[in-house]
Design a protein around this motif. Structure first.
Motif, mmCIF file in Angstrom:
data_model
loop_
_atom_site.group_PDB
_atom_site.id
_atom_site.type_symbol
_atom_site.label_atom_id
_atom_site.label_comp_id
_atom_site.label_asym_id
_atom_site.label_seq_id
_atom_site.Cartn_x
_atom_site.Cartn_y
_atom_site.Cartn_z
ATOM 1 N N UNK A 177 0.849 -1.191 0.000
ATOM 2 C CA UNK A 177 0.000 0.000 0.000
ATOM 3 C C UNK A 177 0.882 1.238 0.000
ATOM 4 N N UNK A 178 0.484 2.200 -0.794
ATOM 5 C CA UNK A 178 1.224 3.458 -0.836
ATOM 6 C C UNK A 178 1.144 4.153 0.522
ATOM 7 N N UNK A 179 2.237 4.771 0.928
ATOM 8 C CA UNK A 179 2.252 5.484 2.198
ATOM 9 C C UNK A 179 1.196 6.596 2.174
ATOM 10 N N UNK A 180 0.401 6.703 3.243
ATOM 11 C CA UNK A 180 -0.630 7.745 3.289
ATOM 12 C C UNK A 180 -0.020 9.146 3.316
ATOM 13 N N UNK A 181 -0.864 10.119 3.009
ATOM 14 C CA UNK A 181 -0.431 11.508 3.106
ATOM 15 C C UNK A 181 -0.226 11.862 4.571
ATOM 16 N N UNK A 182 0.728 12.708 4.820
ATOM 17 C CA UNK A 182 1.035 13.169 6.172
ATOM 18 C C UNK A 182 0.694 14.650 6.266
ATOM 19 N N UNK A 183 0.029 15.032 7.352
ATOM 20 C CA UNK A 183 -0.406 16.412 7.533
ATOM 21 C C UNK A 183 -0.714 16.680 8.994
ATOM 22 N N UNK A 184 -0.939 17.939 9.300
ATOM 23 C CA UNK A 184 -1.302 18.312 10.665
ATOM 24 C C UNK A 184 -2.611 19.080 10.654
ATOM 25 N N UNK A 185 -3.280 19.050 11.803
ATOM 26 C CA UNK A 185 -4.519 19.794 11.969
ATOM 27 C C UNK A 185 -4.211 21.261 12.231
ATOM 28 N N UNK A 186 -5.074 22.118 11.746
ATOM 29 C CA UNK A 186 -5.108 23.562 12.018
ATOM 30 C C UNK A 186 -4.016 24.305 11.265
ATOM 31 N N UNK A 187 -3.796 25.563 11.671
ATOM 32 C CA UNK A 187 -2.899 26.431 10.901
ATOM 33 C C UNK A 187 -1.827 27.097 11.747
ATOM 34 N N UNK A 188 -1.591 26.593 12.951
ATOM 35 C CA UNK A 188 -0.546 27.181 13.789
ATOM 36 C C UNK A 188 0.041 26.105 14.686
ATOM 37 N N UNK A 189 1.231 26.363 15.194
ATOM 38 C CA UNK A 189 1.968 25.358 15.957
ATOM 39 C C UNK A 189 1.235 24.926 17.220
ATOM 40 N N UNK A 190 0.744 25.868 17.978
ATOM 41 C CA UNK A 190 0.092 25.529 19.245
ATOM 42 C C UNK A 190 -1.100 24.599 19.023
ATOM 43 N N UNK A 191 -1.986 24.961 18.113
ATOM 44 C CA UNK A 191 -3.166 24.130 17.860
ATOM 45 C C UNK A 191 -2.801 22.819 17.183
ATOM 46 N N UNK A 192 -1.890 22.852 16.225
ATOM 47 C CA UNK A 192 -1.495 21.625 15.527
ATOM 48 C C UNK A 192 -0.917 20.610 16.508
ATOM 49 N N UNK A 193 -0.042 21.058 17.392
ATOM 50 C CA UNK A 193 0.581 20.143 18.348
ATOM 51 C C UNK A 193 -0.416 19.661 19.403
ATOM 52 N N UNK A 194 -1.310 20.537 19.831
ATOM 53 C CA UNK A 194 -2.334 20.163 20.809
ATOM 54 C C UNK A 194 -3.280 19.117 20.206
ATOM 55 N N UNK A 195 -3.697 19.355 18.967
ATOM 56 C CA UNK A 195 -4.617 18.412 18.311
ATOM 57 C C UNK A 195 -3.944 17.075 18.013
ATOM 58 N N UNK A 196 -2.680 17.112 17.626
ATOM 59 C CA UNK A 196 -1.950 15.851 17.396
ATOM 60 C C UNK A 196 -1.874 15.042 18.690
ATOM 61 N N UNK A 197 -1.632 15.715 19.806
ATOM 62 C CA UNK A 197 -1.582 15.018 21.102
ATOM 63 C C UNK A 197 -2.941 14.409 21.437
#
Length: 179
Positions: free
Chosen positions: A46-66
């Motif tokens: 299977x092809x590796x899935x796309x990688x991305x983060x939620x939201x548009x800023x570091x604080x929210x992206x890291x909080x949502x990833x957690x």
């Protein structure tokens, strides 16, 4: 074109990282996918899935990833108008994505379980809790956060939000983390 950028930005944003491979993707993304397929050999071809983060800023992206890693965030939302404007397909059930932090470091692999298109004013408390990763006033928080975000992106294109604007609601399961 801005809508396509917003879809990409919100759902499939490219990774940023200080440690990158030659094509700009953090090595941790490859490592996570390789570890996943080593334990789940049926995905070996299977092809590796796309990688991305939620939201548009570091604080929210890291909080949502957690929240994804901890199994608290189980949904994501985007405007139907973004897909329509970009002539893009809606997300598909079974699709996997690698969620990263803001710097593109792999945090989890998710799999889409359901996709619904729901008017903004009909989002349920249950869905809001899954998207926000909290049970403390989830619908109030969801509406405030998403109204502000959708408003800012729509206004860039001279449009206004409405209570009945369609929201693409993806429910997902976190299927792999490397805690």
């Amino acid at each position: 074109m801005r809508y396509f950028s917003m879809i990409t930005f919100l759902l499939l944003v490219g990774c940023k990282s200080e440690i990158k491979t030659e094509n700009g993707i953090d090595k941790s993304v490859y490592e996570m996918w390789n570890n996943f397929i080593e334990v789940n050999p049926k995905y070996q071809n299977t092809e590796m899935p796309e990688a991305w983060y939620f939201h548009n800023n570091m604080e929210d992206a890291n909080r949502l990833a957690a929240l994804v890693v901890n199994g608290k965030k189980k949904a994501g939302s985007g405007l139907y108008a973004w897909y329509e404007h970009a002539n893009a397909d809606l997300p598909k059930i079974g699709t996997k994505h690698i969620i990263t932090d803001f710097n593109g470091r792999a945090q989890a692999i998710i799999e889409i379980k359901t996709v619904d298109t729901i008017p903004f004013n009909q989002i349920s408390e249950e869905y809001a809790e899954m998207d926000m990763g909290t049970n403390i006033e989830p619908l109030k928080k969801w509406k405030k956060a998403h109204w502000e975000f959708f408003t800012s992106t729509l206004e860039e294109n001279g449009q206004k939000p409405s209570e009945d604007m369609l929201v693409v609601c993806e429910r997902f399961e976190t299927i792999w983390t490397e805690k």
